[in-house]
Design an enzyme around this catalytic site. Structure first.
Site, mmCIF file in Angstrom:
data_model
loop_
_atom_site.group_PDB
_atom_site.id
_atom_site.type_symbol
_atom_site.label_atom_id
_atom_site.label_comp_id
_atom_site.label_asym_id
_atom_site.label_seq_id
_atom_site.Cartn_x
_atom_site.Cartn_y
_atom_site.Cartn_z
ATOM 1 N N GLU A 1 -0.402 -9.281 -0.614
ATOM 2 C CA GLU A 1 -2.552 -9.475 0.185
ATOM 3 C C GLU A 1 -3.186 -9.504 -1.463
ATOM 4 O OE1 GLU A 1 -2.094 -6.241 2.376
ATOM 5 O OE2 GLU A 1 -3.476 -7.931 4.314
ATOM 6 N N GLU B 1 4.100 -5.400 7.476
ATOM 7 C CA GLU B 1 3.645 -3.797 8.607
ATOM 8 C C GLU B 1 3.928 -3.723 9.449
ATOM 9 O OE1 GLU B 1 2.737 -6.456 5.984
ATOM 10 O OE2 GLU B 1 0.442 -4.944 5.273
ATOM 11 N N ALA C 1 0.528 -0.801 -0.028
ATOM 12 C CA ALA C 1 -0.041 -0.019 0.030
ATOM 13 C C ALA C 1 0.693 1.591 -0.098
ATOM 14 C CB ALA C 1 -0.994 -0.270 0.962
ATOM 15 N N GLY D 1 0.070 -4.614 0.932
ATOM 16 C CA GLY D 1 -0.819 -4.551 0.553
ATOM 17 C C GLY D 1 -0.532 -5.416 -1.337
HETATM 18 N N1 COA Z 1 4.962 3.369 -0.601
HETATM 19 C C1 COA Z 1 4.883 4.320 -0.984
HETATM 20 N N2 COA Z 1 5.912 4.835 -1.840
HETATM 21 C C2 COA Z 1 6.793 2.953 -2.002
HETATM 22 C C3 COA Z 1 6.538 2.353 -1.442
HETATM 23 C C4 COA Z 1 5.636 1.878 -1.031
HETATM 24 N N3 COA Z 1 4.768 0.614 -0.453
HETATM 25 N N4 COA Z 1 7.084 0.998 -1.766
HETATM 26 C C5 COA Z 1 8.321 1.473 -2.387
HETATM 27 N N5 COA Z 1 8.446 3.348 -2.827
HETATM 28 C C6 COA Z 1 8.848 3.874 -3.523
HETATM 29 C C7 COA Z 1 10.444 5.311 -2.882
HETATM 30 O O1 COA Z 1 9.328 4.901 -1.269
HETATM 31 C C8 COA Z 1 10.552 5.243 -3.541
HETATM 32 O O2 COA Z 1 10.074 6.694 -4.464
HETATM 33 P P1 COA Z 1 10.802 7.960 -4.039
HETATM 34 O O3 COA Z 1 12.395 7.646 -5.282
HETATM 35 O O4 COA Z 1 10.300 8.640 -4.648
HETATM 36 O O5 COA Z 1 11.997 8.137 -3.064
HETATM 37 C C9 COA Z 1 10.446 4.560 -5.370
HETATM 38 O O6 COA Z 1 9.459 3.667 -4.909
HETATM 39 C C10 COA Z 1 11.526 3.172 -4.850
HETATM 40 O O7 COA Z 1 11.566 2.765 -4.715
HETATM 41 P P2 COA Z 1 13.225 3.054 -3.209
HETATM 42 O O8 COA Z 1 12.987 1.963 -2.024
HETATM 43 O O9 COA Z 1 13.967 3.863 -3.967
HETATM 44 O O10 COA Z 1 13.852 0.911 -3.950
HETATM 45 P P3 COA Z 1 14.859 0.321 -3.747
HETATM 46 O O11 COA Z 1 15.014 -0.460 -4.503
HETATM 47 O O12 COA Z 1 15.626 0.560 -2.089
HETATM 48 O O13 COA Z 1 13.962 -0.693 -2.321
HETATM 49 C C11 COA Z 1 12.209 -1.775 -1.460
HETATM 50 C C12 COA Z 1 13.426 -1.392 -2.455
HETATM 51 C C13 COA Z 1 10.997 -3.253 -2.494
HETATM 52 C C14 COA Z 1 12.649 -2.926 0.173
HETATM 53 C C15 COA Z 1 11.609 -0.727 -0.687
HETATM 54 O O14 COA Z 1 11.171 0.159 -1.509
HETATM 55 C C16 COA Z 1 10.397 -0.858 0.693
HETATM 56 O O15 COA Z 1 10.449 -1.220 1.801
HETATM 57 N N6 COA Z 1 9.436 -0.501 -0.022
HETATM 58 C C17 COA Z 1 8.613 -0.135 1.313
HETATM 59 C C18 COA Z 1 7.632 -1.830 1.324
HETATM 60 C C19 COA Z 1 6.694 -1.624 2.685
HETATM 61 O O16 COA Z 1 7.246 -1.743 3.594
HETATM 62 N N7 COA Z 1 5.493 -2.126 2.738
HETATM 63 C C20 COA Z 1 4.331 -2.424 2.993
HETATM 64 C C21 COA Z 1 3.449 -1.109 3.023
HETATM 65 S S1 COA Z 1 2.158 -1.470 3.588
#
Ligand code: COA
Length: 260
Positions: free
Chosen positions: A115, A135, A66, A112
């Site tokens: 999910e 989460e 999400a 999400g």
């Molecule tokens: N919500 C909002 N933005 C998200 C996102 C999410 N769940 N997951 C990734 N993004 C965005 C990042 O903020 C980033 O945006 P920016 O370039 O404007 O800063 C872009 O997507 C790229 O992500 P980034 O984190 O730079 O890539 P990465 O390769 O370093 O890491 C992940 C990849 C998937 C490990 C990392 O993005 C992450 O942990 N995301 C969140 C996962 C999460 O907790 N999901 C559950 C949400 S309830």
């Protein structure tokens, strides 16, 4: 129909929906959920479409969760509303669709995103895919059905560990515990899912819809799965598909189903 955050293509009676917010790793914001709801509703009615494949754009992510930026300042009420609306519009909506929905997990499926994949009828992952419910690392719990569907798919103990540790697992581990049905090289993912879709669409659409309903009933509070199965089985006898299927068998030819 125009969509801002998803792409749709239809070929060989299979619709592919691609979540398309690559700069945000296809994170699910409100608008994307609305787009997906509209798309599933429209494709459910489209007679040309027998199977739906759901995937993410790019090579990195299916859906990375999400959209955290969107809910970071939510109150208790708004958080509750977010989950309830998501369940109704998207996650339960997909699970209860009469047409088969296959998740083609092409990269990160987190929170999400996992999910969403779990709400689909089954899952295929690419070798590079990573899955998890992180989460609790954000001070939350899964709110789009993860606490219910993950234990249904992999068992209570494994779900407890995945949710409590917030850890990601590989596609191979997801295969080993039954979270995904197949793991294939990324470049073959969509072709592989299309080949499964092709096998499915040889069968009666009416019967498939009823099978989905009966299988789901096993996991629904207040529903008796066996009763649902008996009723659905009986209804099949009143269909053209049943007449066609049994006649084709006896005449030693391929059935030509209409879904009626
Ligand atoms: N919500 C909002 N933005 C998200 C996102 C999410 N769940 N997951 C990734 N993004 C965005 C990042 O903020 C980033 O945006 P920016 O370039 O404007 O800063 C872009 O997507 C790229 O992500 P980034 O984190 O730079 O890539 P990465 O390769 O370093 O890491 C992940 C990849 C998937 C490990 C990392 O993005 C992450 O942990 N995301 C969140 C996962 C999460 O907790 N999901 C559950 C949400 S309830």
């Amino acid at each position: 129909m125009n969509y801002e955050n998803i792409l749709i293509s239809i070929e060989n009676n299979t619709a592919t929906i691609t979540v398309n917010r690559p700069t945000k790793l296809n994170a699910l914001n409100k608008d994307t959920i609305a787009d997906l709801h509209k798309a599933f509703k429209t494709l459910a009615k489209n007679k040309e479409v027998a199977v739906i494949i759901l995937t993410g754009s790019g090579e990195k992510a299916f859906v990375a969760g999400a959209d955290i930026a969107e809910f970071s300042n939510f109150s208790i009420e708004k958080g509750t509303e977010l989950a309830a609306e998501g369940h109704e519009k998207l996650f339960d909506f997909i699970e209860n669709l009469k047409k088969p929905v296959i998740a083609a997990i092409n990269g990160f499926a987190l929170g999400g995103g996992l999910e969403l994949a779990m709400a689909c009828h089954f899952r295929v992952a690419s070798e590079n895919a990573k899955m998890g419910l992180p989460e609790v690392s954000l001070g939350l719990i899964p709110g789009y059905g993860g606490t219910q569907r993950l234990p249904q798919l992999v068992g209570k103990g494994r779900a407890m560990e995945m949710i409590m540790t917030a850890a990601m697992i590989t596609a191979q581990d997801a295969y080993r515990i039954g979270l995904v049905n197949h793991v294939v090289p990324q470049e073959e993912l969509l072709a592989f899912c299309n080949s499964i879709a092709h096998k499915i669409m040889k069968n009666s659409p009416f019967a498939i819809g009823k099978a989905i309903k009966a299988i789901n009933a096993n996991f629904k509070e207040g529903k008796n799965g066996f009763e649902t199965e008996i009723k659905a089985f009986g209804k099949c006898f009143g269909t053209e598909d049943f007449k066609e299927g049994t006649t084709a068998f006896l005449e030693k030819r391929k059935a030509n189903f209409t879904g009626k």
